[in-house]
Every structure is written in structure tokens, then in C-alpha cells.
Design an enzyme around this catalytic site. Sequence first.
Site, PDB file in Angstrom:
ATOM      1  N   LYS A 210       0.812  -1.218   0.000  1.00 39.58           N
ATOM      2  CA  LYS A 210       0.000   0.000   0.000  1.00 39.58           C
ATOM      3  C   LYS A 210       0.848   1.273   0.000  1.00 39.58           C
ATOM      4  CE  LYS A 210      -4.197  -1.876   0.739  1.00 39.58           C
ATOM      5  NZ  LYS A 210      -5.433  -1.560   0.036  1.00 39.58           N
TER       6      LYS A 210
ATOM      7  N   SER B 173      -9.217   1.577   7.887  1.00 41.05           N
ATOM      8  CA  SER B 173      -8.966   0.951   9.190  1.00 41.05           C
ATOM      9  C   SER B 173      -7.607   0.277   9.211  1.00 41.05           C
ATOM     10  CB  SER B 173     -10.034  -0.100   9.481  1.00 41.05           C
ATOM     11  OG  SER B 173      -9.990  -1.105   8.493  1.00 41.05           O
TER      12      SER B 173
END
Lengths: 306, 306
Positions: free
Chosen positions: B52, B77
Site C-alpha cells: 500500500k 482501518s
Amino acid sequence: MIPEITDIRKAAARIERYIHHTPVLTSRTIDLIAGAGIYFKCENFQKVGAFKFRGACNAVFNFDDDILSNGVATHSSGNHAAALALAARVKGVDAFIVMPENAPEIKKKAVAGYGAKITFCKPTLEARESMLAGVVEETSAAVVHPYNNFDVICGQGTCALEILEEIDKPDIVMAPVGGGGLISGTAITVKSLSPATKVYGAEPAGADDAYRSFKSGKLIPSVDPVTIADGLLTSLGDLNFGIITKYVDDIFTVSEEKIVEAMRMVWERMKIIIEPSSAVPMAAVLENPEVFKDKNHSRFSSSICN
Amino acid sequence: MIPEITDIRKAAARIERYIHHTPVLTSRTIDLIAGAGIYFKCENFQKVGAFKFRGACNAVFNFDDDILSNGVATHSSGNHAAALALAARVKGVDAFIVMPENAPEIKKKAVAGYGAKITFCKPTLEARESMLAGVVEETSAAVVHPYNNFDVICGQGTCALEILEEIDKPDIVMAPVGGGGLISGTAITVKSLSPATKVYGAEPAGADDAYRSFKSGKLIPSVDPVTIADGLLTSLGDLNFGIITKYVDDIFTVSEEKIVEAMRMVWERMKIIIEPSSAVPMAAVLENPEVFKDKNHSRFSSSICN
């Protein structure tokens, strides 16, 4: 007789084709915590998951063929058993392994998976030694001691050769101490090739026979050692003790809490799985910040052992 | 607009200094089990522990300075939150992260540790989106979507560039599918540079919206997905769906049992820590041996995502 760097170089050439050249990993977060540049030599990625394969491989491949024709033998509950079994399979000879009946299932499976002939015995040193004597009498197999063995020490010393190829003149190289195979091979390599580098051992306070032997100048065996670092329960070998006395600069002992903290830190921050024994040098860094901190180029390499 | 390989190359140049070039690991045991040569691209060693960071870093660094002066924002989250927080810190701008109050403690700590400003909200998509809208209205921060975003896809596509530098013309490249950021970037890179290589997605059967969308040719959102692979619960983005339709050869779904089996296999055999989402492609190999087995050079690369 103590191995010299030429012996370790010969070992490196002998086992080169069979071992993994393992990576060195770093973590900026761990460097920040330690205040030092720390290099982790990932022997957990070695074949059978431990540096032990280097020594076993060197010992097996250095036997004369006529000796080897009867196979090799050892007693071990853990990584040395698997390492010797694989080395024997690679060489195409039999491995006879005496294992205590309470050895971990996963280790029994690994050793059997490498095709070794396992004999189980009661979990005492006496039972292991007498069972091994019986196996050797029957098979004439050549015994390979897990650490108190010239060729094994040379094999373990090849790990530090790789470290020094990658890291130029580190300030410190540190390894955990159990029987002393890794630290003695490491010390010979490092002091021969980079004399200014400090070589430290790291040991659980609950199994501190190497520390006490080192400080007192005489070999003191381990009595009822208790530690989560189950790879470091064994007592120092006399060959290993001689090498440590000659080449190692200091030995640190660490608490069980710091071992767990260091292991968790490596799992979480580096995403690699190490066993408690392997976390002991990192625990020594956490427990002795003054030794490692604020040295701009303080470098340290943990030979992670499975 | 769908990214092209030139966009991904630009992303690679843009983020090169800030990301880790992660290693590719192999395991002879796993190759034997799978009957194929399998290469694991270890994005679990990437900064923040996940691929990511590539996408977040590319998005942040590709904004104009005047837009960036108000900071960046997202709701997440998990790993995207940490990735965006770190990218913003590296660039020296604010990151505003909306997190559900039930996010894992370790993720909250990581995001806070990177210096982001966290706003907590109820754990529903509506609450997250309305809270983010409020934050953006107040701060004028630029929103970076975790996967349905051109620059994020380009960043994720840089991982496959590294794979193809290391492995010449693999037979297969496979990635897990959640929102679709990784698989879409991967597919563009692979099909542009090695057209004969098959690109497969792998998805939990309990969260198979990408599979159903791919097979039916229309975007079907995820409804009440249930899987241990908590990184793959999100629904496919429309930008991602378009790319997958164009470039991906097939999508496999896997059972929860195989995900756990694959994850355990990687932990035990490779000694690296991966999360369930990352084990999904390996689970697809175990569950579909006929697809991967007996191809002499069947190669496969799991972009391990933390």
C-alpha cells in the site's frame, strides 16, 4: 587444534553449492529504537531453517568416502539433527539420528522427512549418549558433534564471511551462545578479516555457562538451565571455549523478558519468524543501550539461528 | 482513464527513493508441494509492512504543491491509513485519517506514530464517508482513495515491475484481490511487458465480488463478506473493474481452510510473517493443482501484502 581463517574459506568453497547465501535485513524502526545501525543476517532462511546446516554440510562433505560409506550419526533433539539428515541425503549416505522421545513433533517429522533413520531414547543426556554409542557400534557411522567439532565450527564460520562481504568493517558482530559453534566460527572469521570489529556473545541469564566460563577463565558446565531460548540450553564445548577465550571480546547475558520483547519486535517490525534463541543478541542491544547507542556507525549483526 | 505502462514507469521513478525494493524468496519444499517454481515477492517487507505504501507514496508525491499544502485525507482501518500517513510525513504535509473506532489498536498506534491526525467514527461505511466529508470540508485536504484511484494503481503496479526485472517471462503472475488496486496495477505492468504471462487474481470464496463481477461482466458489490482475509473485504472499485476486465486472465476463489493452510505453510517453511490476505494466492495454488502443477516452468508470484 583451533580452525584458522583458511579452514573457514575452504569450508565456504566446499559447501557453497549446497547452502543458501542468506540475506541481510535492516529496519529503520529498530535502528531508531536502538540508536544504532543494525544488520540482521537471516539464517532463519537457511536450509532446514538454521545456520546448523552450514556446519553439518561441511562436516559430511569433508569426510573421506570410505568413512562416509557407513553413514553419519548424532544425537540431537533439534536443528542439528535435521541439518545432518539433510546433509547426508545430499551426499547420498545414511544418517542415524538418536532423538529423545519428547522431541517436538515438528522436528521428528523434519528429520524423518529428510530420510534419516531415527532411534528414540529417554530424554536424558546419558540415554542419548549410550544410545548413540550403541548405534555407532552397530553401524560404524561417523559421529558429527553439533558444535564441539572442528569442521562444524568452520562451517558455522562461513556465515560471518558473508556478513563481511556485505558490511564493510562493522563495529560489532554479535551471535547467540549455546554450545558455542556459531560464536566460535564467527569470532575466527571476524577477528581474522576485520580485527578492529568487536565480537560479542549473547546468552540468556538463565543459561549463562558461557558467560561464567568466559569471566572465570575456566569451563563451567550448565546446571539446570532455564530459558525460553531452548536452542541455548547446552553447555559450551571445550574446543569452543578455547576459541571464545582467544577471540571473543565480551559476553552479555539477558533476561527472559528482553528475549520475548526482542523476538516480538523482530516479528512485528521485520515480519520474519525467529525463535527465541535467535532474539538473544537483539535482547542484549535492548538491555545494554549504553554499549550500542549513540555510536554513529555502530553496526551489529545477529546471526539469526532459525 | 486507465493507466498505461508509461504511467507506471513514471510512478516507479517518482517513488524509487522512498520505497524498499523488496526481495523475492523461494522455497524448495513449497515448490515440491506445488510441483511448480514459485516466487514470493515479499511486500510484507515493504515500508508500513504492505504494498500500500507504493500507491500512497505515488499519489502524495504526484499532487501539485498548492493542493498538497492543505494535506491529504482518507478513511481506512488498516494499511492504507498507515501508508498515507507515512507518505504525508515524508513529504512534510498533514495527513487526516478517519478511522473506525473498532480498528485494531496496533493500526491506530501505527497511524498515530506516523504523525497523522486521526478522527474516529462509528464502524460503518456511511459514518466513515460522512466523517471524511466533514474533515475535507474543514481542511480542504486532498482525498486519496485506497484503490479506486489512478495514481494509487500506478504505484501498486511498480511492484510487478520489480518482479519482471528479477524473473524473466514468468508463466503466471498472481495477486490477491480486495478493492483491486494491486491486481489492476499488476495486470497493466505484466500484460504490457510480458504479454504471454497469465495474470490471475485470487479471492476468498467468502468475499468473491471480484470473481462474480469478472464472470458476469458487471460490477457486483460485496454483500456481507465473511473471511479471515480481512484485507480483502472491500468491494472492487469501478476503475479497477475496468482494468481487470481488460487485462486479467482469470480469478480463482479459495476456501478459508486453504487460506489458513497456505498461511501456515509460509510461516513454517519460509519463516516470514504474512497476513491471511497475503496467503490467498498460495491457497489458490494448493486448491487448483491441475492449473499450476507439472508445468516445468510454471512461475507464480504472490505480492504479499503485509
